[in-house]
Write a protein that holds these residues in place. Structure first.
Motif, mmCIF file in Angstrom:
data_model
loop_
_atom_site.group_PDB
_atom_site.id
_atom_site.type_symbol
_atom_site.label_atom_id
_atom_site.label_comp_id
_atom_site.label_asym_id
_atom_site.label_seq_id
_atom_site.Cartn_x
_atom_site.Cartn_y
_atom_site.Cartn_z
ATOM 1 N N CYS A 126 -128.851 -3.979 8.490
ATOM 2 C CA CYS A 126 -127.996 -4.695 9.420
ATOM 3 C C CYS A 126 -127.787 -3.808 10.644
ATOM 4 N N THR A 127 -127.982 -4.364 11.809
ATOM 5 C CA THR A 127 -127.674 -3.624 13.038
ATOM 6 C C THR A 127 -126.597 -4.370 13.795
ATOM 7 N N TYR A 128 -125.771 -3.624 14.507
ATOM 8 C CA TYR A 128 -124.614 -4.233 15.169
ATOM 9 C C TYR A 128 -124.412 -3.582 16.528
ATOM 10 N N THR A 129 -123.569 -4.213 17.337
ATOM 11 C CA THR A 129 -123.356 -3.697 18.685
ATOM 12 C C THR A 129 -121.948 -3.141 18.875
ATOM 13 N N ASP A 130 -120.950 -3.722 18.202
ATOM 14 C CA ASP A 130 -119.559 -3.311 18.403
ATOM 15 C C ASP A 130 -119.200 -2.262 17.364
ATOM 16 N N SER A 131 -118.803 -1.083 17.793
ATOM 17 C CA SER A 131 -118.532 0.000 16.849
ATOM 18 C C SER A 131 -117.044 0.199 16.590
ATOM 19 N N SER A 132 -116.230 -0.817 16.873
ATOM 20 C CA SER A 132 -114.788 -0.632 16.725
ATOM 21 C C SER A 132 -114.250 -1.038 15.359
ATOM 22 N N SER A 133 -115.103 -1.447 14.446
ATOM 23 C CA SER A 133 -114.631 -1.916 13.143
ATOM 24 C C SER A 133 -114.049 -0.787 12.318
ATOM 25 N N THR A 134 -112.981 -1.098 11.595
ATOM 26 C CA THR A 134 -112.387 -0.125 10.680
ATOM 27 C C THR A 134 -113.157 -0.103 9.369
ATOM 28 N N TYR A 135 -113.483 -1.296 8.905
ATOM 29 C CA TYR A 135 -114.266 -1.440 7.682
ATOM 30 C C TYR A 135 -115.558 -2.192 8.003
ATOM 31 N N LEU A 136 -116.607 -1.869 7.238
ATOM 32 C CA LEU A 136 -117.859 -2.616 7.309
ATOM 33 C C LEU A 136 -118.164 -3.084 5.895
ATOM 34 N N TYR A 137 -118.568 -4.346 5.780
ATOM 35 C CA TYR A 137 -118.615 -4.985 4.475
ATOM 36 C C TYR A 137 -119.997 -5.511 4.140
ATOM 37 N N TRP A 138 -120.210 -5.652 2.831
ATOM 38 C CA TRP A 138 -121.347 -6.428 2.340
ATOM 39 C C TRP A 138 -120.801 -7.505 1.412
ATOM 40 N N TYR A 139 -121.135 -8.748 1.748
ATOM 41 C CA TYR A 139 -120.763 -9.885 0.920
ATOM 42 C C TYR A 139 -122.030 -10.474 0.297
ATOM 43 N N LYS A 140 -121.848 -11.067 -0.875
ATOM 44 C CA LYS A 140 -122.953 -11.704 -1.603
ATOM 45 C C LYS A 140 -122.643 -13.175 -1.783
ATOM 46 N N GLN A 141 -123.637 -14.024 -1.548
ATOM 47 C CA GLN A 141 -123.464 -15.454 -1.765
ATOM 48 C C GLN A 141 -124.541 -15.937 -2.714
ATOM 49 N N GLU A 142 -124.097 -16.394 -3.883
ATOM 50 C CA GLU A 142 -125.023 -16.977 -4.839
ATOM 51 C C GLU A 142 -125.195 -18.455 -4.533
ATOM 52 N N PRO A 143 -126.288 -19.057 -4.999
ATOM 53 C CA PRO A 143 -126.561 -20.466 -4.652
ATOM 54 C C PRO A 143 -125.395 -21.391 -4.974
ATOM 55 N N GLY A 144 -125.006 -22.187 -3.997
ATOM 56 C CA GLY A 144 -123.955 -23.177 -4.202
ATOM 57 C C GLY A 144 -122.551 -22.613 -4.301
ATOM 58 N N ALA A 145 -122.378 -21.356 -3.957
ATOM 59 C CA ALA A 145 -121.063 -20.727 -4.107
ATOM 60 C C ALA A 145 -120.590 -20.152 -2.786
ATOM 61 N N GLY A 146 -119.322 -19.767 -2.768
ATOM 62 C CA GLY A 146 -118.771 -19.083 -1.608
ATOM 63 C C GLY A 146 -119.188 -17.620 -1.598
ATOM 64 N N LEU A 147 -118.715 -16.893 -0.599
ATOM 65 C CA LEU A 147 -119.052 -15.485 -0.483
ATOM 66 C C LEU A 147 -118.109 -14.646 -1.335
ATOM 67 N N GLN A 148 -118.645 -13.564 -1.838
ATOM 68 C CA GLN A 148 -117.860 -12.660 -2.663
ATOM 69 C C GLN A 148 -118.078 -11.235 -2.160
ATOM 70 N N LEU A 149 -116.989 -10.506 -2.003
ATOM 71 C CA LEU A 149 -117.115 -9.132 -1.532
ATOM 72 C C LEU A 149 -117.869 -8.305 -2.559
ATOM 73 N N LEU A 150 -118.911 -7.630 -2.082
ATOM 74 C CA LEU A 150 -119.731 -6.796 -2.952
ATOM 75 C C LEU A 150 -119.279 -5.333 -2.863
ATOM 76 N N THR A 151 -119.171 -4.854 -1.657
ATOM 77 C CA THR A 151 -118.724 -3.493 -1.416
ATOM 78 C C THR A 151 -118.357 -3.360 0.061
ATOM 79 N N TYR A 152 -117.767 -2.224 0.406
ATOM 80 C CA TYR A 152 -117.399 -1.997 1.788
ATOM 81 C C TYR A 152 -117.420 -0.494 2.032
ATOM 82 N N ILE A 153 -117.422 -0.116 3.298
ATOM 83 C CA ILE A 153 -117.377 1.296 3.664
ATOM 84 C C ILE A 153 -116.404 1.462 4.817
ATOM 85 N N PHE A 154 -115.634 2.504 4.777
ATOM 86 C CA PHE A 154 -114.722 2.827 5.856
ATOM 87 C C PHE A 154 -115.536 3.423 6.992
#
Lengths: 113, 110
Positions: free
Chosen positions: B22-50
């Motif tokens: 993943c590449t991004y342009t705005d570096s002001s985020s406090t947290y950066l996240y990875w979410y997982k979406q399984e078929p037919g479902a909503g998103l679920q937080l997988l992990t994050y990094i400060f």
């Protein structure tokens, strides 16, 4: 604890019809959000709410209205549906803006013909 | 605003490692996240990094953050068929909501 629930799960509308999507959460969260998901575009924020009685516009608010009369519910309304509003709609909630996790509902698949 | 890019598709064999970028342009985020979406479902937080961390490991998951290059990656070790899903990077940009990438569909072949 049901988490975040959305009704309905599926809906087909004709152009010009109206409908309301309901989101409910039982986690006592302050913040609630409505996103739409389109192929290849990720999720885009439509509207959000930072507490009961408050709403604010997100990235793509046009054609939608919202209300947060009760803390646990966040309603998304389409007054006059258009084919461009065909999408999957997700509701989410979080404890606060600083919370690192948003909890998502299962989504509502809406088709406008 | 934030501009976030992810590759659309990744295919790996079961047991291999997967790396989703993943590449991004705005570096002001406090947290950066990875979410997982399984078929037919909503998103679920997988992990994050400060944002002041370079790496975070959580069982089979390793998150790497290169702030200089504005690059975030998720490595899944020993990828299983149950890992098949769409993975989204996401950022909090101070707008009280998250900005998501377009998602990478991970296909794990037996």
């Amino acid at each position: 604890n049901a988490g975040v629930t959305q009704t309905p799960k599926f809906r087909v509308l004709k152009t010009g019809q109206s409908m309301t999507l309901l989101c409910a959460q039982d986690m006592n969260h302050e913040y609630m959000y409505w996103y739409r998901q389109d192929p290849g575009m990720g999720l885009r924020l439509i509207h959000y709410s930072v507490g009961e009685g408050t709403t604010a516009k997100g990235e793509v608010p046009d054609g939608y209205n919202v209300s947060r009369l009760k803390k646990q519910n966040f309603l998304l309304g389409l007054e006059s549906a258009a084919p461009s509003q065909t999408s999957v709609y997700f509701c989410a909630s979080s404890y606060s803006a600083g919370s690192y996790e948003q909890y998502f509902g299962p989504g509502t698949r809406l088709t406008v013909t | 605003g934030e501009d976030v890019e992810q590759s659309l598709f990744l295919s790996v064999r079961e047991g291999d490692s997967s790396v989703i970028n993943c590449t991004y342009t705005d570096s002001s985020s406090t947290y950066l996240y990875w979410y997982k979406q399984e078929p037919g479902a909503g998103l679920q937080l997988l992990t994050y990094i400060f944002s002041n961390m370079d790496m975070k490991q959580d069982q089979r998951l390793t998150v790497l953050l290169n702030k200089k290059d504005k690059h975030l990656s998720l490595r899944i070790a020993d990828t299983q068929t149950g890992d098949s899903a769409i993975y989204f990077c996401a950022f909090d940009t101070g707008r009280r909501a998250l900005t998501f990438g377009s998602g990478t569909r991970l296909q794990v072949q037996p």
